[in-house]
Scaffold this motif. Sequence first.
Motif, PDB file in Angstrom:
ATOM      1  N   ASP A  32       0.027 -57.383 -12.119  1.00 45.89           N
ATOM      2  CA  ASP A  32      -0.325 -57.811 -13.473  1.00 45.89           C
ATOM      3  C   ASP A  32      -1.834 -58.049 -13.443  1.00 45.89           C
ATOM      4  O   ASP A  32      -2.289 -59.059 -12.898  1.00 45.89           O
ATOM      5  CB  ASP A  32       0.422 -59.098 -13.835  1.00 45.89           C
ATOM      6  N   PRO A  33      -2.638 -57.119 -13.983  1.00 47.75           N
ATOM      7  CA  PRO A  33      -4.098 -57.189 -13.819  1.00 47.75           C
ATOM      8  C   PRO A  33      -4.709 -58.483 -14.355  1.00 47.75           C
ATOM      9  O   PRO A  33      -4.273 -59.031 -15.366  1.00 47.75           O
ATOM     10  CB  PRO A  33      -4.595 -55.976 -14.622  1.00 47.75           C
ATOM     11  N   VAL A  34      -5.724 -58.945 -13.642  1.00 49.08           N
ATOM     12  CA  VAL A  34      -6.493 -60.123 -14.047  1.00 49.08           C
ATOM     13  C   VAL A  34      -7.941 -59.684 -14.209  1.00 49.08           C
ATOM     14  O   VAL A  34      -8.486 -58.997 -13.338  1.00 49.08           O
ATOM     15  CB  VAL A  34      -6.403 -61.240 -12.988  1.00 49.08           C
ATOM     16  N   GLU A  35      -8.548 -60.058 -15.319  1.00 53.65           N
ATOM     17  CA  GLU A  35      -9.933 -59.660 -15.579  1.00 53.65           C
ATOM     18  C   GLU A  35     -10.848 -60.176 -14.474  1.00 53.65           C
ATOM     19  O   GLU A  35     -10.774 -61.347 -14.083  1.00 53.65           O
ATOM     20  CB  GLU A  35     -10.396 -60.198 -16.932  1.00 53.65           C
ATOM     21  N   VAL A  36     -11.699 -59.291 -13.985  1.00 49.71           N
ATOM     22  CA  VAL A  36     -12.613 -59.653 -12.898  1.00 49.71           C
ATOM     23  C   VAL A  36     -13.567 -60.753 -13.356  1.00 49.71           C
ATOM     24  O   VAL A  36     -14.112 -60.704 -14.457  1.00 49.71           O
ATOM     25  CB  VAL A  36     -13.417 -58.418 -12.434  1.00 49.71           C
TER      26      VAL A  36
ATOM     27  N   ALA B  40      -8.364 -73.705  -3.647  1.00 50.82           N
ATOM     28  CA  ALA B  40      -7.240 -74.026  -4.529  1.00 50.82           C
ATOM     29  C   ALA B  40      -7.372 -73.219  -5.820  1.00 50.82           C
ATOM     30  O   ALA B  40      -8.471 -73.079  -6.363  1.00 50.82           O
ATOM     31  CB  ALA B  40      -7.209 -75.515  -4.843  1.00 50.82           C
ATOM     32  N   ILE B  41      -6.256 -72.666  -6.282  1.00 48.24           N
ATOM     33  CA  ILE B  41      -6.227 -71.878  -7.510  1.00 48.24           C
ATOM     34  C   ILE B  41      -5.157 -72.453  -8.431  1.00 48.24           C
ATOM     35  O   ILE B  41      -4.054 -72.785  -7.981  1.00 48.24           O
ATOM     36  CB  ILE B  41      -5.906 -70.402  -7.213  1.00 48.24           C
ATOM     37  N   ASP B  42      -5.474 -72.566  -9.699  1.00 44.94           N
ATOM     38  CA  ASP B  42      -4.496 -73.049 -10.675  1.00 44.94           C
ATOM     39  C   ASP B  42      -3.620 -71.866 -11.081  1.00 44.94           C
ATOM     40  O   ASP B  42      -3.883 -71.192 -12.079  1.00 44.94           O
ATOM     41  CB  ASP B  42      -5.213 -73.643 -11.887  1.00 44.94           C
ATOM     42  N   PHE B  43      -2.582 -71.606 -10.283  1.00 46.34           N
ATOM     43  CA  PHE B  43      -1.723 -70.463 -10.567  1.00 46.34           C
ATOM     44  C   PHE B  43      -0.940 -70.660 -11.863  1.00 46.34           C
ATOM     45  O   PHE B  43      -0.641 -69.681 -12.554  1.00 46.34           O
ATOM     46  CB  PHE B  43      -0.765 -70.212  -9.401  1.00 46.34           C
ATOM     47  N   GLN B  44      -0.605 -71.910 -12.195  1.00 42.46           N
ATOM     48  CA  GLN B  44       0.123 -72.129 -13.442  1.00 42.46           C
ATOM     49  C   GLN B  44      -0.704 -71.659 -14.632  1.00 42.46           C
ATOM     50  O   GLN B  44      -0.171 -71.082 -15.588  1.00 42.46           O
ATOM     51  CB  GLN B  44       0.483 -73.610 -13.600  1.00 42.46           C
ATOM     52  N   ALA B  45      -2.014 -71.891 -14.575  1.00 41.38           N
ATOM     53  CA  ALA B  45      -2.891 -71.412 -15.647  1.00 41.38           C
ATOM     54  C   ALA B  45      -2.866 -69.884 -15.711  1.00 41.38           C
ATOM     55  O   ALA B  45      -2.916 -69.293 -16.797  1.00 41.38           O
ATOM     56  CB  ALA B  45      -4.318 -71.907 -15.418  1.00 41.38           C
ATOM     57  N   GLN B  46      -2.779 -69.243 -14.552  1.00 42.96           N
ATOM     58  CA  GLN B  46      -2.690 -67.786 -14.515  1.00 42.96           C
ATOM     59  C   GLN B  46      -1.375 -67.304 -15.126  1.00 42.96           C
ATOM     60  O   GLN B  46      -1.348 -66.326 -15.872  1.00 42.96           O
ATOM     61  CB  GLN B  46      -2.811 -67.294 -13.072  1.00 42.96           C
ATOM     62  N   TYR B  47      -0.285 -68.003 -14.808  1.00 42.38           N
ATOM     63  CA  TYR B  47       1.009 -67.613 -15.363  1.00 42.38           C
ATOM     64  C   TYR B  47       1.011 -67.792 -16.882  1.00 42.38           C
ATOM     65  O   TYR B  47       1.556 -66.959 -17.617  1.00 42.38           O
ATOM     66  CB  TYR B  47       2.129 -68.446 -14.738  1.00 42.38           C
ATOM     67  N   ASP B  48       0.384 -68.868 -17.343  1.00 41.22           N
ATOM     68  CA  ASP B  48       0.298 -69.104 -18.787  1.00 41.22           C
ATOM     69  C   ASP B  48      -0.527 -68.011 -19.456  1.00 41.22           C
ATOM     70  O   ASP B  48      -0.167 -67.508 -20.527  1.00 41.22           O
ATOM     71  CB  ASP B  48      -0.325 -70.475 -19.065  1.00 41.22           C
ATOM     72  N   ALA B  49      -1.649 -67.639 -18.814  1.00 39.32           N
ATOM     73  CA  ALA B  49      -2.517 -66.599 -19.372  1.00 39.32           C
ATOM     74  C   ALA B  49      -1.796 -65.259 -19.430  1.00 39.32           C
ATOM     75  O   ALA B  49      -2.068 -64.431 -20.307  1.00 39.32           O
ATOM     76  CB  ALA B  49      -3.792 -66.476 -18.539  1.00 39.32           C
TER      77      ALA B  49
ATOM     78  N   HIS C   8      -0.517 -60.957  -7.268  1.00 35.98           N
ATOM     79  CA  HIS C   8      -1.145 -59.715  -6.805  1.00 35.98           C
ATOM     80  C   HIS C   8      -2.395 -59.410  -7.629  1.00 35.98           C
ATOM     81  O   HIS C   8      -3.412 -58.948  -7.100  1.00 35.98           O
ATOM     82  CB  HIS C   8      -0.162 -58.548  -6.924  1.00 35.98           C
ATOM     83  N   GLY C   9      -2.308 -59.658  -8.942  1.00 38.41           N
ATOM     84  CA  GLY C   9      -3.455 -59.418  -9.815  1.00 38.41           C
ATOM     85  C   GLY C   9      -4.625 -60.327  -9.497  1.00 38.41           C
ATOM     86  O   GLY C   9      -5.787 -59.905  -9.550  1.00 38.41           O
ATOM     87  N   VAL C  10      -4.320 -61.583  -9.167  1.00 40.21           N
ATOM     88  CA  VAL C  10      -5.374 -62.532  -8.797  1.00 40.21           C
ATOM     89  C   VAL C  10      -6.110 -62.033  -7.555  1.00 40.21           C
ATOM     90  O   VAL C  10      -7.344 -62.022  -7.504  1.00 40.21           O
ATOM     91  CB  VAL C  10      -4.775 -63.932  -8.541  1.00 40.21           C
ATOM     92  N   LEU C  11      -5.337 -61.604  -6.557  1.00 34.47           N
ATOM     93  CA  LEU C  11      -5.947 -61.111  -5.323  1.00 34.47           C
ATOM     94  C   LEU C  11      -6.771 -59.856  -5.580  1.00 34.47           C
ATOM     95  O   LEU C  11      -7.914 -59.736  -5.109  1.00 34.47           O
ATOM     96  CB  LEU C  11      -4.864 -60.820  -4.284  1.00 34.47           C
ATOM     97  N   GLN C  12      -6.209 -58.911  -6.334  1.00 36.33           N
ATOM     98  CA  GLN C  12      -6.934 -57.676  -6.629  1.00 36.33           C
ATOM     99  C   GLN C  12      -8.231 -57.969  -7.378  1.00 36.33           C
ATOM    100  O   GLN C  12      -9.288 -57.395  -7.078  1.00 36.33           O
ATOM    101  CB  GLN C  12      -6.064 -56.736  -7.458  1.00 36.33           C
ATOM    102  N   SER C  13      -8.165 -58.878  -8.350  1.00 35.49           N
ATOM    103  CA  SER C  13      -9.343 -59.229  -9.133  1.00 35.49           C
ATOM    104  C   SER C  13     -10.435 -59.817  -8.249  1.00 35.49           C
ATOM    105  O   SER C  13     -11.613 -59.462  -8.367  1.00 35.49           O
ATOM    106  CB  SER C  13      -8.959 -60.231 -10.228  1.00 35.49           C
ATOM    107  N   LYS C  14     -10.037 -60.717  -7.352  1.00 37.71           N
ATOM    108  CA  LYS C  14     -11.025 -61.343  -6.468  1.00 37.71           C
ATOM    109  C   LYS C  14     -11.596 -60.331  -5.486  1.00 37.71           C
ATOM    110  O   LYS C  14     -12.789 -60.384  -5.148  1.00 37.71           O
ATOM    111  CB  LYS C  14     -10.390 -62.511  -5.711  1.00 37.71           C
TER     112      LYS C  14
END
Length: 214
Positions: free
Chosen positions: A57-61, A75-84, A142-148
Amino acid sequence: MGFGKAVKSLFWQSEGGEAPEASDAPVEGEDEEFTADELAAFIGEGTPHTVPADEIDPVEVGTIEISTTDVGAVAIDFQAQYDAAGIPDTDEVEQLENFLERLDPQLPQASKIAAAQAFLGAIGKDKQAVLDDAARKIKRVHGVLQSKQEETGQTLTSEQASIDELQAKIDAHRERIETFKGELEGVKKACLVEESRLQAARVFFGEVNPPAGG
């Protein structure tokens, strides 16, 4: 306690399927989350319920917010990512995680699974709901990792270009320094020759006494 420990507790068993001996079970206070190697070994290859790494699920770079814990961990706010990502806030995985944390770690695996299924039924969920919730979130992870990775690659390329540009300027300044040092030595020699010529004229006409014995 994270889901890493809960998963380990759920699947940590002796060969006969019974509860682990105290000496075999994870020790409280040790690093209880999965390492990358442990995760790879745990999910294996071709496991039916494993979400492949290329399902993303792509995440904007440049949009991932990163903080640092007191011990220096990222630390990453994954819940914020899921909400987004618009993932429904039903949290089947988290509810199951909280339930597993309350189970007796000495229970056999079959008992843990039966208890988990009963719990899901009681809250109007089933195994598929957990699998679907986890799959959606894994794709976002996966998108978070790819974006980073993309952001890091772009940044490294840009920073290396800046380093190369600075290095070229440094080399130019060093070359200029060496040029000036060489010119100074040349001027010293030229001035010495010229001063010697002029001093010789003064000595010749007696304005300057020659050295004794000269």
